[in-house]
Design an enzyme around this catalytic site. Structure first.
Site, PDB file in Angstrom:
ATOM      1  N   LYS A 174       6.788  -4.052  -4.068  1.00 46.47           N
ATOM      2  CA  LYS A 174       8.134  -3.265  -4.282  1.00 46.47           C
ATOM      3  C   LYS A 174       9.128  -3.865  -2.591  1.00 46.47           C
ATOM      4  O   LYS A 174       9.952  -3.841  -2.314  1.00 46.47           O
ATOM      5  CB  LYS A 174       8.652  -1.806  -4.710  1.00 46.47           C
ATOM      6  N   CYS A 198       0.453  -1.448  -0.001  1.00 43.55           N
ATOM      7  CA  CYS A 198       0.292   0.383  -0.277  1.00 43.55           C
ATOM      8  C   CYS A 198       0.727   0.822   0.320  1.00 43.55           C
ATOM      9  O   CYS A 198       2.034   1.135   0.257  1.00 43.55           O
ATOM     10  CB  CYS A 198      -0.738  -0.035   1.157  1.00 43.55           C
ATOM     11  N   GLU A 248      19.423 -17.242  -6.215  1.00 43.41           N
ATOM     12  CA  GLU A 248      19.290 -15.859  -6.713  1.00 43.41           C
ATOM     13  C   GLU A 248      18.013 -15.937  -8.103  1.00 43.41           C
ATOM     14  O   GLU A 248      17.070 -15.838  -8.601  1.00 43.41           O
ATOM     15  CB  GLU A 248      20.246 -14.817  -6.539  1.00 43.41           C
ATOM     16  N   HIS A 268      20.963 -35.674  -2.505  1.00 42.03           N
ATOM     17  CA  HIS A 268      20.467 -36.522  -0.663  1.00 42.03           C
ATOM     18  C   HIS A 268      18.695 -35.797  -1.154  1.00 42.03           C
ATOM     19  O   HIS A 268      18.287 -35.664  -0.205  1.00 42.03           O
ATOM     20  CB  HIS A 268      20.638 -35.559   0.130  1.00 42.03           C
ATOM     21  N   ARG A 306       5.511  -0.073  -5.623  1.00 45.64           N
ATOM     22  CA  ARG A 306       5.393  -0.585  -5.564  1.00 45.64           C
ATOM     23  C   ARG A 306       4.084  -1.861  -5.090  1.00 45.64           C
ATOM     24  O   ARG A 306       4.887  -2.375  -4.806  1.00 45.64           O
ATOM     25  CB  ARG A 306       4.794  -0.073  -3.656  1.00 45.64           C
ATOM     26  N   TRP A 309      -2.522  -2.355  -1.456  1.00 47.51           N
ATOM     27  CA  TRP A 309      -2.348  -4.315  -1.759  1.00 47.51           C
ATOM     28  C   TRP A 309      -3.072  -5.012  -0.776  1.00 47.51           C
ATOM     29  O   TRP A 309      -2.415  -4.692   0.202  1.00 47.51           O
ATOM     30  CB  TRP A 309      -0.886  -4.099  -2.041  1.00 47.51           C
ATOM     31  N   ASN A 320      -1.634   2.299   5.408  1.00 47.25           N
ATOM     32  CA  ASN A 320      -0.857   0.705   5.228  1.00 47.25           C
ATOM     33  C   ASN A 320      -0.795  -0.032   6.909  1.00 47.25           C
ATOM     34  O   ASN A 320      -0.951   0.503   7.573  1.00 47.25           O
ATOM     35  CB  ASN A 320       0.446   1.716   4.909  1.00 47.25           C
ATOM     36  N   GLY A 321      -0.848  -1.026   6.273  1.00 44.11           N
ATOM     37  CA  GLY A 321       0.011  -1.972   7.415  1.00 44.11           C
ATOM     38  C   GLY A 321      -1.253  -2.744   7.948  1.00 44.11           C
ATOM     39  O   GLY A 321      -2.448  -2.641   6.568  1.00 44.11           O
ATOM     40  N   LYS A 361      14.396 -15.268  -9.108  1.00 46.96           N
ATOM     41  CA  LYS A 361      13.785 -14.320 -10.528  1.00 46.96           C
ATOM     42  C   LYS A 361      12.992 -14.545 -11.275  1.00 46.96           C
ATOM     43  O   LYS A 361      12.219 -14.932 -11.593  1.00 46.96           O
ATOM     44  CB  LYS A 361      15.532 -14.323 -11.216  1.00 46.96           C
ATOM     45  N   GLU A 397       9.673 -15.446  -9.449  1.00 51.17           N
ATOM     46  CA  GLU A 397       8.715 -13.896  -9.716  1.00 51.17           C
ATOM     47  C   GLU A 397       8.417 -13.209 -10.542  1.00 51.17           C
ATOM     48  O   GLU A 397       7.290 -13.123 -10.786  1.00 51.17           O
ATOM     49  CB  GLU A 397      10.134 -13.340  -8.841  1.00 51.17           C
TER      50      GLU A 397
END
Ligand code: M6R
Length: 605
Positions: A600, A2, A478, A501, A27, A74, A98-99, A482, A485
């Site tokens: 973001k 948000c 990473e 394993h 964001r 969001w 927000n929150g 990527k 995502e």
């Protein structure tokens, strides 16, 4: 996540609110809204989807209010639709939030008993009705404080009042909120980036602070309703603009400018005349640091993992790494001889901030490695090392990851020097090699056409694996992150030595497996693991700096990175993996800069 904007002015604010909301789009969000006071009433307009939709609504039905609040949401409580979009208004007040309010269910029941009728599924509406209720008998500041007392959780709020058409109020606990000073109007923003086009004079609210803004006055109050003074900061000028330029999206711009961001960062940290590293004033005498604990989330955590290898290689300091959301809830044995390092692009990640806060409460020394120097994490640490990457807009972190690794690597070299654990010649050699990194990155970027071809192999795959050992292991993690995502393809990153394993069972005919094998001390072992993958039908994409035809036999593609100091291989291997995720996502028509469900700046836990 948000985002909040508030403007108190003496002229219509809606178009500036829309422009500022567009700045917050990076964001990640799913709905948007605005409220102003028009003819003594709250005029609320909201929609699901993008700010563009809201702009169209306002184009048809403009709103003229001179003070207003705007929000991008969001979803946390309730699906992303128009009803759940913020602001949430009663007859008296309008609120953006927000929150998360953790006790919203209980508060809702209490308010329903008092006759308040809820329209949305959000946790935010309880704030609207609590405020409305307290305002019956109290003044603005007292009513806000009484409301905050009832709330559990973390939040930043923007508030409008029907009876005070020129006031915008703000309050925070846990989630960041900034106030901006303009010549003829004043601003509220969930981050300073959204305010930057309007002002560079900023004050950050601390937990428990309340602010009241009009076009020509800003007042701050504490939780006891007492007026307080706050420091005004001047924001730094970004050397890099946050515009896309000729690029199709921010991510391709951010990948392709990494040679430049790395050059800028090296210039900031390497003293050209003395050829040394410009890091001084450590919060603990570096010779006395017994342990370093590195903490971050997501991509930032992966950079922490690379740093563990560098610190162990170059210094005698034992190093631990931790995921912030785990660290913050464990029974940590804090130690004043340890240095706690927090890595975060945004500097606003809720879990990382909470972990930092825990360290502060336990009186241990903290250092932060951030991109946003005005961020909450930077402002609350004892020592800040910026990565100088310029604004990163794409939700998937690229240049910030490279920047985080770079600063961590420079820090590792510096610590080894000040602790007397590296010879002068090795110290100088590492710096000499490091200065070549921008050109090596450019050379790697210049081969990006090859990745476009490799990406096609991933289109019909049901998953992918990324394997590496040593410094290549965090890069494998990473690379997998990527790809997941951006392209929504399941991907696993693994230390190559762990395959037997369990994960080897996943290898089947045609499964794309990216092997990271620079010519370091793990090379032969990784190549053996690669052969085991090939023997089971895996389609191998080998990323290496060893040009060897025999090794490349039965490998589907080999991507050659330039030969370099072994410590620089993680930077160079990262580039093809970023490009791979980018091209697979492009081929699948995914939203590159705003992958689904992601944000973001992760300002809720
Ligand atoms: O702003 P931060 O570096 O603290 O963010 C941490 C993670 O949320 C972030 O790295 C996330 O994993 C990225 N979207 C990955 O590309």
């Amino acid at each position: 996540m948000c985002g909040i904007i508030g403007i108190a002015s003496n002229k219509s604010v809606s178009s500036n609110i829309i422009q500022s909301l567009k700045k917050l789009e990076y964001r990640g969000y799913d709905s948007a809204g605005i409220a102003t006071i028009v003819n003594g009433n709250i005029d609320e307009k909201k929609c699901s989807g993008r700010v563009d939709n809201l702009e169209k609504i306002l184009f048809k039905n403009p709103t003229k209010g001179v003070s207003g609040i705007g929000h991008v949401r969001w979803a946390t409580h309730g699906i992303p639709n128009t009803l759940n979009a913020h602001p949430h208004s009663s007859e008296e007040v309008s609120v953006v939030h927000n929150g998360i309010i953790e006790n919203s269910n209980q508060l809702k029941q209490d308010l329903e008993k008092k006759g308040y009728k809820f329209k949305s599924q959000t946790d935010t509406e309880v704030i609207t009705f609590l405020l409305t209720d307290f305002l019956k008998n109290l003044d603005l500041v007292d009513a806000i404080n009484k409301t905050l007392d009832k709330l559990h959780g973390s939040f930043a709020l923007g508030i409008l009042f029907k009876k005070h058409k020129d006031i915008v109020a703000g309050a925070r606990r846990g989630s960041p909120l900034a106030v901006g000073y303009g010549p003829k109007e004043n601003y509220l923003g969930s981050d300073s980036y959204a305010l930057k086009s309007m002002t560079n004079k900023i004050t950050y609210l601390d937990d428990g602070d309340i602010c009241l803004l009009t076009n020509n006055r800003i007042e701050f109050y504490n939780s006891k309703n007492k007026k307080i003074n706050k420091e005004i900061l001047t924001l730094s000028n970004d050397k890099h603009t946050a515009e896309k330029g000729d690029y199709k999206d921010f991510m391709s711009k951010e990948i392709n400018e990494q040679n430049i961001t790395v050059k800028t960062c090296i210039k900031e940290y390497i003293d050209q005349i003395r050829k040394g590293i410009n890091i001084y004033n450590f919060p603990i005498n570096p010779k006395e640091i017994q342990k370093i604990i590195l903490i971050g989330c997501g991509t930032a955590f992966h950079s922490c993992l690379t740093a563990k290898y560098w610190l162990e290689e170059l210094t005698s300091i034992s190093t631990e790494i931790d995921i912030a959301s785990e660290f913050r809830y464990r029974k940590i044995k804090f130690n004043k001889k340890y240095l706690y390092i927090f890595v975060s692009q945004s500097g606003e990640t809720a879990d990382t901030f909470a972990a930092l806060d825990l360290c502060k409460k336990n009186n241990v020394k903290t250092c932060s490695i951030v991109n946003v120097v005005e961020s909450s994490i930077a402002r609350n640490s004892d020592f800040v090392l910026p990565i100088h990457a310029g604004p990163e807009i794409g939700v998937a972190s690229t240049k910030a990851f490279i920047g985080q690794m770079l600063v961590l690597y420079i820090l590792a070299i510096k610590l080894s020097e000040v602790r007397g654990e590296i010879s002068k010649s090795d110290y100088e050699k590492n710096i000499f090699d490091l200065k070549k990194l921008p050109d090596l990155i450019k050379e790697t970027l210049d081969q990006q056409d090859k990745i476009q071809i490799i990406a096609k192999d991933f289109l019909n795959a049901k998953g992918a694996m990324f394997l590496g050992r040593g410094l290549s292991f965090p890069i494998a993690l990473e690379g997998a992150l990527k790809l997941k995502e951006l392209s929504y393809l399941h991907a696993e990153g693994y230390p190559a030595g762990e395959m037997k394993h369990g994960p080897l069972a996943l290898i089947e005919e045609g499964l794309p497996v990216v092997i990271l094998a620079p010519k370091d001390r793990y090379f032969e072992k990784t190549i053996s693991n690669m052969q085991e993958v090939i023997a089971r039908g895996g389609k191998v994409i080998l990323i290496t700096n060893e040009n060897n035809k025999i090794i490349s036999e039965n490998v589907r593609f080999t991507f050659e990175i330039p030969a370099a100091n072994n410590n620089l291989a993680p930077f160079l291997m990262t580039i093809p993996l970023q490009l791979l995720a980018y091209h697979v996502a492009s081929l699948k028509n995914c939203d590159i800069d705003k992958p689904r469900n992601l944000a973001k700046s992760v300002t809720v836990e």
